[in-house]
Structure formats: structure tokens, C-alpha cells
Design a protein around this motif. Structure first.
Motif, PDB file in Angstrom:
ATOM      1  N   LEU A 287       0.870  -1.201  -0.016  1.00  0.00           N
ATOM      2  CA  LEU A 287       0.102  -0.063  -0.006  1.00  0.00           C
ATOM      3  C   LEU A 287       0.895   1.364  -0.071  1.00  0.00           C
ATOM      4  N   MET A 288       2.102   1.203   0.904  1.00  0.00           N
ATOM      5  CA  MET A 288       2.679   2.464   0.883  1.00  0.00           C
ATOM      6  C   MET A 288       3.430   2.623  -0.733  1.00  0.00           C
ATOM      7  N   LYS A 289       3.697   1.837  -1.170  1.00  0.00           N
ATOM      8  CA  LYS A 289       4.402   1.882  -2.642  1.00  0.00           C
ATOM      9  C   LYS A 289       3.307   2.265  -3.578  1.00  0.00           C
ATOM     10  N   LEU A 290       2.150   1.500  -3.491  1.00  0.00           N
ATOM     11  CA  LEU A 290       1.165   1.821  -4.483  1.00  0.00           C
ATOM     12  C   LEU A 290       0.672   3.321  -4.434  1.00  0.00           C
ATOM     13  N   ARG A 291       0.510   3.716  -3.294  1.00  0.00           N
ATOM     14  CA  ARG A 291      -0.100   5.159  -2.799  1.00  0.00           C
ATOM     15  C   ARG A 291       1.140   6.164  -3.028  1.00  0.00           C
ATOM     16  N   ILE A 292       2.323   6.028  -2.788  1.00  0.00           N
ATOM     17  CA  ILE A 292       3.148   7.196  -2.567  1.00  0.00           C
ATOM     18  C   ILE A 292       3.897   7.101  -4.110  1.00  0.00           C
ATOM     19  N   LEU A 293       4.071   6.064  -4.537  1.00  0.00           N
ATOM     20  CA  LEU A 293       4.815   6.158  -5.859  1.00  0.00           C
ATOM     21  C   LEU A 293       4.070   5.995  -7.040  1.00  0.00           C
ATOM     22  N   ASN A 294       3.345   4.941  -6.898  1.00  0.00           N
ATOM     23  CA  ASN A 294       2.419   4.670  -8.304  1.00  0.00           C
ATOM     24  C   ASN A 294       1.289   5.687  -8.367  1.00  0.00           C
ATOM     25  N   ALA A 295       0.768   6.243  -7.200  1.00  0.00           N
ATOM     26  CA  ALA A 295      -0.356   7.231  -7.424  1.00  0.00           C
ATOM     27  C   ALA A 295       0.342   8.552  -7.505  1.00  0.00           C
ATOM     28  N   GLY A 296       1.628   8.565  -6.984  1.00  0.00           N
ATOM     29  CA  GLY A 296       2.814   9.961  -7.260  1.00  0.00           C
ATOM     30  C   GLY A 296       2.889  10.023  -8.752  1.00  0.00           C
TER      31      GLY A 296
END
Length: 489
Positions: A287-296
Motif C-alpha cells: 500500500l505504501m508503494k502503490l500510494r506514494i510511488l504509483n499514485a505519485g
């Protein structure tokens, strides 16, 4: 210039495999030997073999796509070897990676099945991209014609999942050890999704086979990360200038990460020795990666595209886009990301910000804009739902999706045409044009927005931003949004 092969490794000045590749086994069969797999899983295994790890975990590369034939032929001509070049501002380091044991001709069904059924094989891994999972919303569509055809005649299976299931059945009948199916695609709960596909297919074939899949086959969730764009001509030429002729080189950033749930059917390589993190539950990391990186990525992609920028690092240097990115990350994506003991969300965001700004990687805005109909409901909209459930503001994320809608209308702000950039482009383009006068039309894309399309908080925000983007333009809309945000602080 030295053509890359096993015989020429001694002639190269860069790092080359120091282990005996002739002793490698084929413990892993991998579907999808593209740039990301070769920059990520192959590199981790190469590092492990260099550290004296068990060579039986070499990779057999396979593909169901006949169009991969040229790439496979090029790598076969190089004895499965290829270069990986890490690039960052002021940094460039090339190595030869040797962890591919062998390659099966793409689409060569008997050869693929032999590799999958081989008792040596203990892990089947996949990087087949988000579009390869027959998704309808968040769930696999087991009624897809390809899957129905495999279920009706498993002996002639053609899909990745039909072939895996056919091999599981063959192995079970022959007494070979059960395999682990390890999804390495950038999808939420990717192991659970893969299990639903394989087990759901098995239920349509045979109840006993379905029971065996449920009891014996493991599908660990994993989180993978390394920015690895498509290799361009200039990069190939730069490698040639270093004296290396590689038909299929990979260029990527220095950063890489792999987090895997530690549940395997028949053993695994000791990848923790080379930096892989094994955990009981991968969800917080995912979730941290999907939100901060991918949604970023989505946050910078669409405004950057609409104002005519080409590369991610240009977006990060643009005053408007970078301020919007920082606001959305700090105001919405960090609060929607889980806390992990021993891991700082703020440090992770700082790392992501540096990675996005890397000018050496040449990551294109067009790549970041690709496949929004699959990526928005996986990367952006789950954060919206979580924040709404907490009674929090979602305006920044509504603007991110409104910018995507404006992009799907098919023209940039200067009037230039956007070439189709999504498997569902015709539908998206038609609906986005209708949304110019009636934004709710875009929200009616249920496979993307689900119940958010009628949410009393989200829907008016989205619609207001779409109208503003058409009436005032990208920069005025974002500037007005940022002023409201600043005044609310």
C-alpha cells in the motif's frame, strides 16, 4: 566492440558473472522476460549466485506471446546474458547478468509445459503486466473467452494461467513437488489475485484439481519496485561506445526493492542474503508503494502531459507540477499510506521524489500516462475511498483523476493529438469528450470508478475540476486548487 556472449565475458571491463553458469539449474520458470524482470528478479538472483547461493535457482524464461520471439532470439544468441546499467545524475554502472538458465521459444507450448512440469521447477513467477490478468474492476473475469477455452480443454491450454494449471495437474499426477506461483506484477494483493485465477479455473476443470490447488499450491503476495523504462536507441549507442554490443540491454535506476510473503510450497532461494525482505504480510509495504510511488506517478503524469512535457524529471523541475505533486503526496497520499514499524513514510517519499527527478533514467511522461483505466482504480481511487471513510478531504485526488479525464479527451493544451495510450482508449476518448459538457458521463465508467461515481463528496469535486480544466485550462485550475488548499491550512 565486443559482442556479448559466454565466450567473450573475459574481454569485458564491466562486472561479469563470477559463478559457473554451466552448473545452474532451472528452479524458477518465469513468464514475461521483459526489462523489469531482467532489472529486478534476475539481478537479485545474480547477486545471490555471486554470493555463493544455490545455483539450482536459475531462471527458465518463457512467454505465450509470439511477438516476443525477436527478443528471445537475441538473448539466446547471447547465451541468456544481458547488461543492466544503473543510471542516476552523476552515476552510471554497467554489469552483465547471468541468472537466466535457458529460454524456451515464445508460444512453443510443449516446451513451456515441459519446463513447468520439470521436477526441478519449484517456483513459477510472472511479470505479464496488469493487462494480463483478465481483470474486470478488481476481480478476474473467469468468463473471459480465453479462460473459458482453457477450462473446456486444459490439454490445449494457451493462456498463462491455463498452462500453469495444466502443469500443476501433470505434476500432481506424476508425484512431482508442488510449485509456488509468485506474481511479480505491480498489482494490489497480486498473489491473491493469481490464486483466484488459477483456483477459479481449476474449479471449472475438476473438483479434485481445485482441491489440490487450494491445499498444496502457494501464492505469496509480493511488492516489487525499480523504475525501468523501455531502452532507447541513445542508450544502446552509449553502451556500444563503452565497447559492449548487447542486443537487449536494460537501463534502470539504482534503487530496487522486493518484499515477499514467506509462504512457499517447495522451498525458495535465500534471497534475504541480497536484500529481499520476507514478511508475514506484504500489505503495508504494498500500500505504501502503490500510494506514494504509483499514485505519485499519476499525479505528475497527466498535468505534465497536458502542458507538453516529455520526461518525468522535467515534470519534477516544473514549478507548477512539482508544487501539485508535493501537495497531493503530503496532503492525501501519505495520510492514506499505512505506518510500518521501522519504515518512515516521509523518508520513502523523499526517496521517491529523488527517483522521479532522476534525469539519467529518461522515464517518459507517456509511459506514466499508459493504461490509466487499469491504474486509476488500483493506485488512486482506493486512497480516495480510504480518506472518505475517515471523513477527510479528497479534493487533490479528485483533481488527479479529472486531469486523467482531460487527457483522455485526446488533445493536449496546445491542440496536439494524444495517440491512443490505453487498451480501452476508444471508450475513454469518447466518454471524456462527452464529459466536457457533462462530467458525470466519465464517472459512469463503473469498471473504473465503481460507487465513487455517485459519491456525494467525490462526484461534485471531480465534476467541478473537469469543468474548470476545459473552461480555464490546466495551470489556472491547479493554481486555484493550490490557493484553496493554502488558505485552508
Amino acid at each position: 566492440m565486443t559482442a556479448l556472449s559466454q565466450a567473450t565475458l573475459r574481454d569485458l571491463s564491466c562486472r561479469t558473472p563470477g559463478y559457473d553458469r554451466s552448473r545452474m539449474g532451472g528452479g524458477i520458470v518465469h513468464f514475461g522476460v521483459g526489462n523489469f524482470h531482467r532489472a529486478h528478479q534476475c539481478v537479485y538472483l545474480d547477486d545471490l549466485f555471486e554470493a555463493g547461493g544455490d545455483l539450482s535457482w536459475g531462471i527458465t524464461g518463457v512467454s505465450v506471446r509470439a511477438e516476443d520471439g525477436a527478443a528471445f532470439a537475441d538473448m539466446q544468441a547471447q547465451d541468456g546474458l544481458f547488461t543492466v546499467t544503473e543510471v542516476d545524475e552523476g552515476h552510471r554502472q554497467t554489469r552483465v547478468v547471468g541468472s537466466i538458465h535457458r529460454l524456451v521459444d515464445p508460444g512453443e507450448r510443449p516446451g513451456i509445459l515441459r519446463a513447468l512440469a520439470d521436477p526441478q521447477t519449484r517456483i513459477v513467477s510472472l511479470t505479464i503486466t496488469e493487462g494480463g490478468y483478465y481483470l474486470s474492476g478488481d476481480h478476474p473475469n473467469l468468463d473471459h473467452p480465453d479462460l473459458l477455452a482453457d477450462a473446456a480443454n486444459l490439454a490445449e491450454a494457451r493462456t498463462v494461467f491455463g498452462l500453469i494449471l495444466a502443469a500443476i495437474a501433470d505434476r500432481h499426477a506424476s508425484g512431482a513437488p508442488p510449485v509456488t506461483v509468485l506474481c511479480c506484477d505491480n498489482l494490489p494483493h497480486n498473489g491473491d489475485l493469481t490464486r483466484r485465477l488459477v483456483h477459479g479455473l481449476a474449479e471449472r476443470v475438476d473438483a479434485g484439481l481445485a482441491a489440490h490447488v487450494a491445499q498444496a499450491i502457494r501464492f505469496p503476495n509480493s511488492m516489487v519496485d525499480r523504475i525501468t523504462p523501455a531502452t532507447n536507441r541513445a542508450q544502446i549507442e552509449s553502451l556500444a561506445a563503452d565497447g559492449i554490443e548487447d542486443r537487449r540491454p536494460v537501463f534502470c535506476e539504482p534503487f530496487m526493492q522486493w518484499v515477499i510473503e514467506d509462504t512457499f510450497s517447495s522451498g525458495r532461494p535465500e534471497l534475504e542474503r541480497v536484500g529481499v525482505t520476507f514478511v508475514e504480510d506484504v500489505t503495508p509495504y504494498e500500500l505504501m508503494k502503490l500510494r506514494i510511488l504509483n499514485a505519485g506517478h499519476a499525479t505528475i503524469a497527466y498535468p505534465a502531459a497536458l502542458i507538453g512535457l516529455t520526461y518525468a524529471h522535467e515534470a519534477m523541475r516544473d514549478d507548477l507540477v512539482s508544487r501539485f505533486f508535493r501537495d497531493v503526496e503530503e496532503g492525501f497520499l501519505l495520510p492514506a499510506s499505512p505506518e510500518i514499524r521501522g519504515v518512515s513514510r516521509e523518508d520513502y517519499l523523499a526517496s521517491v521524489t529523488h527517483r522521479f527527478a532522476n534525469p539519467a533514467i529518461g522515464d517518459t511522461i507517456r509511459r506514466l500516462c499508459l493504461d490509466g483505466s487499469n491504474r486509476q482504480p488500483k493506485f488512486v481511487l482506493p486512497a480516495v475511498r480510504e480518506l472518505l471513510a475517515q471523513g477527510r478531504d479528497v479534493s487533490g485526488l479528485a483533481l488527479v483523476s479529472a486531469l486523467w479525464c482531460r487527457y483522455c479527451a485526446g488533445t493536449l493544451e496546445d491542440g496536439s493529438v494524444v495517440e491512443p495510450n490505453d487498451p480501452n482508449w476508444d471508450l475513454l476518448n469518447r466518454t471524456a469528450l462527452e464529459a466536457r459538457d457533462n462530467p458525470s458521463r466519465f464517472l459512469e465508467l463503473r469498471d473504473v470508478f465503481g460507487d465513487l461515481g455517485s459519491d456525494p463528496v467525490y462526484a461534485p469535486l471531480f465534476s467541478g475540476f473537469v469543468r474548470s480544466l476545459w473552461e480555464h485550462g490546466v495551470a489556472p485550475t491547479i493554481e486555484a486548487y493550490l490557493r484553496v488548499r493554502q488558505n485552508a491550512r
